[in-house]
Design an enzyme around this catalytic site. Structure first.
Site, PDB file in Angstrom:
ATOM      1  N   ARG A  65     102.842  57.446 -24.820  1.00 53.92           N
ATOM      2  CA  ARG A  65     101.520  56.814 -24.753  1.00 53.92           C
ATOM      3  C   ARG A  65     100.392  57.819 -24.982  1.00 53.92           C
ATOM      4  O   ARG A  65      99.305  57.432 -25.419  1.00 53.92           O
ATOM      5  CB  ARG A  65     101.343  56.123 -23.400  1.00 53.92           C
ATOM      6  CG  ARG A  65     102.033  54.776 -23.348  1.00 53.92           C
ATOM      7  CD  ARG A  65     101.846  54.123 -22.001  1.00 53.92           C
ATOM      8  NE  ARG A  65     102.120  52.692 -22.077  1.00 53.92           N
ATOM      9  CZ  ARG A  65     102.235  51.917 -21.007  1.00 53.92           C
ATOM     10  NH1 ARG A  65     102.096  52.433 -19.790  1.00 53.92           N
ATOM     11  NH2 ARG A  65     102.471  50.636 -21.148  1.00 53.92           N
TER      12      ARG A  65
ATOM     13  N   LYS B 195     114.153  40.891 -14.513  1.00 54.24           N
ATOM     14  CA  LYS B 195     113.843  39.584 -13.932  1.00 54.24           C
ATOM     15  C   LYS B 195     113.578  38.484 -14.953  1.00 54.24           C
ATOM     16  O   LYS B 195     112.771  38.660 -15.860  1.00 54.24           O
ATOM     17  CB  LYS B 195     112.617  39.710 -13.043  1.00 54.24           C
ATOM     18  CG  LYS B 195     112.868  40.463 -11.756  1.00 54.24           C
ATOM     19  CD  LYS B 195     111.592  40.484 -10.988  1.00 54.24           C
ATOM     20  CE  LYS B 195     111.764  40.867  -9.551  1.00 54.24           C
ATOM     21  NZ  LYS B 195     110.436  40.892  -8.906  1.00 54.24           N
TER      22      LYS B 195
ATOM     23  N   GLY C 170     106.869  49.375 -22.400  1.00 53.55           N
ATOM     24  CA  GLY C 170     106.992  50.743 -21.933  1.00 53.55           C
ATOM     25  C   GLY C 170     108.450  51.143 -21.765  1.00 53.55           C
ATOM     26  O   GLY C 170     108.882  52.183 -22.245  1.00 53.55           O
TER      27      GLY C 170
ATOM     28  N   GLY D 243     103.812  44.368 -20.837  1.00 55.21           N
ATOM     29  CA  GLY D 243     103.189  43.093 -20.482  1.00 55.21           C
ATOM     30  C   GLY D 243     102.223  42.624 -21.557  1.00 55.21           C
ATOM     31  O   GLY D 243     102.158  41.435 -21.876  1.00 55.21           O
TER      32      GLY D 243
END
Ligand code: 3PG
Ligand code: MG
Length: 418
Positions: free
Chosen positions: A60, A225, A375, A399
């Site tokens: 990043r 998840k 990420g 996200g």
């Protein structure tokens, strides 16, 4: 609706101007006690000293260099700000950006002045001391309550202080554009604003996937998840030709198929939802047919490959198996467009990295536009030593890229529109 970009700002001339750059320098850090990042800060050491901190993946930081060098090259006084992890609105040394300032300086080949606060005396004097073409990095934005506040006035008051430090605003924090935070949403309302090179490139690539992707369009989803991925699964199912599911979330789907999953990660309350998705998916969803099970969540745990419908009751799945990798690879070899988000297993442990490695290699071999989102998946590509240039695009946003593909309005992008 138009979004101006860095070239528009450069064309106006930036020599001697203080330009604020919102970057996402939220990089994973290694400490002696193990890796921490924003999602597992509970396991972070409590002593709070940044000594011995190592940046586990500087992707990043490297991703914002084109924007920063364009600005310094044009003689701007560049003021960079970012968040790191999820501190709770007050200074917390374990989330200091100081190590990031050092790495940024190495990569730029120039000194980066570090301010010990974000809008206080240190920030003001650091910015005042900048010469043309120099770079400063301010301390973690989230050391201030106003950054993430849900209260518009509280966020606005912090944004006023941030905006006072500069004369123009560049958003290059793609990984944070889905956050309605002061530095992302409110500062651009107060200053002339443009999208940086990274944000522009990310949005251009994701727009291709959201528009008319070349077919077959194959999406690979992993991670722990289902609940995190439900919205994107719902949004993508009608668009894709195949949806390959691995990672911790596959066990909730296997349970929905009627299989026992031992002590694997399971979201019991999502089983019904997964069953419903499988019914509606017209056969597009591919699940693992074999998995690597272990006695414990540990790098040296005894492990074996078993059929997905024969997971022993006392063992837990930590990776997809070789037959699954072969099946996923076959589907990927046909694809013309690929989006991948989320590791297939616990890739940080070599014994459980083969699934992620196999899928990643299959993606690089496909004659397709391949986009790696997230990420974790981006870090996996680098941690496994894969050649980054063999992917079409590696997104810096987890996200953010998912929410973009869900078709949501991203506050940080909306704030740049005029
Ligand atoms: C990320 O790593 O997902 C981005 O930096 C955003 O961080 P956040 O999820 O803590 O807002
Ligand atoms: Mg996150």
């Amino acid at each position: 609706m138009t979004i101006r970009n860095l070239d528009d700002l450069l064309a106006e001339g930036v020599t001697g101007r203080r330009v604020l750059v919102r970057a996402d320098l939220n990089v994973p850090l290694d400490k002696q006690t193990g890796a921490i990042n924003d999602h597992d800060s509970a396991s972070a050491p409590q002593d709070g000293t940044p000594d011995g901190v190592r940046i586990a993946d500087d992707g990043r930081i490297r991703a914002v260099l084109p924007t920063l060098t364009a600005l310094t090259g044009a003689g701007a006084k560049v003021v960079v700000f970012s968040h790191l992890g999820r501190p709770k609105g007050s200074p917390d040394p374990q989330f200091s950006l100081r190590p990031v300032a050092a790495r940024l300086g190495e990569l730029l080949g120039a000194q980066v002045r570090f301010a010990e606060d974000t809008v206080g005396d240190s920030a003001r004097s650091t910015v005042d001391a900048l010469a043309d073409g120099e770079v400063a990095l301010l301390e973690n934005l989230r050391f201030n309550k106003g950054e993430t506040s849900k209260d518009d006035a509280e966020r606005g008051a912090f944004a006023d202080q941030l905006a006072a430090l500069g004369e123009a605003y560049v958003d290059d924090a793609f990984g944070a554009v889905h956050r309605k935070h002061a530095s992302v949403f409110d500062v651009p309302a107060r200053l002339p604003h443009v999208a940086g090179r990274l944000v522009l490139r990310e949005v251009e690539v994701l727009a291709k996937l959201a528009g008319k992707p070349a077919r077959p369009y194959v999406v690979v989803l992993g991670g722990s998840k289902v609940s995190d991925k439900l919205a994107v699964i719902e949004a993508l199912l009608p668009k894709v030709d195949r949806l390959l599911i691995g990672g911790g979330m596959c066990f909730t789907f296997l349970k929905a198929q009627g299989h026992e999953v031992g002590t694997s990660l399971l979201e019991q309350e999502m089983v019904e939802t997964c069953r419903n998705l499988l019914e509606r998916s017209e056969g597009k969803i591919m699940l693992p047919v074999d998995v690597v099970v272990a006695d414990a969540f540990a790098p040296d745990a005894a492990h074996d490959t078993v059929r997905a419908d024969a997971i022993p009751s006392h063992r837990l799945g930590l990776d997809i198996g070789p037959e699954t990798v072969a099946g996923f690879a076959a589907a990927l070899s046909q694809a013309k467009t690929i989006f991948w988000n989320g590791p297939m297993g616990v890739f940080e442990m070599p014994a459980f990295a083969n699934g992620t490695r196999g899928v990643a290699e299959a993606i690089t071999k496909a004659d397709a536009l391949s986009v790696v989102g997230g990420g974790d998946s981006a870090a996996a590509v680098r941690a496994l030593g894969l050649d980054e240039s063999s992917f079409g695009h590696i997104s810096t946003g987890g996200g953010a890229s998912l929410e973009y593909l869900e078709g949501k309005t991203l506050p940080g992008i909306a704030a740049l529109e005029d």
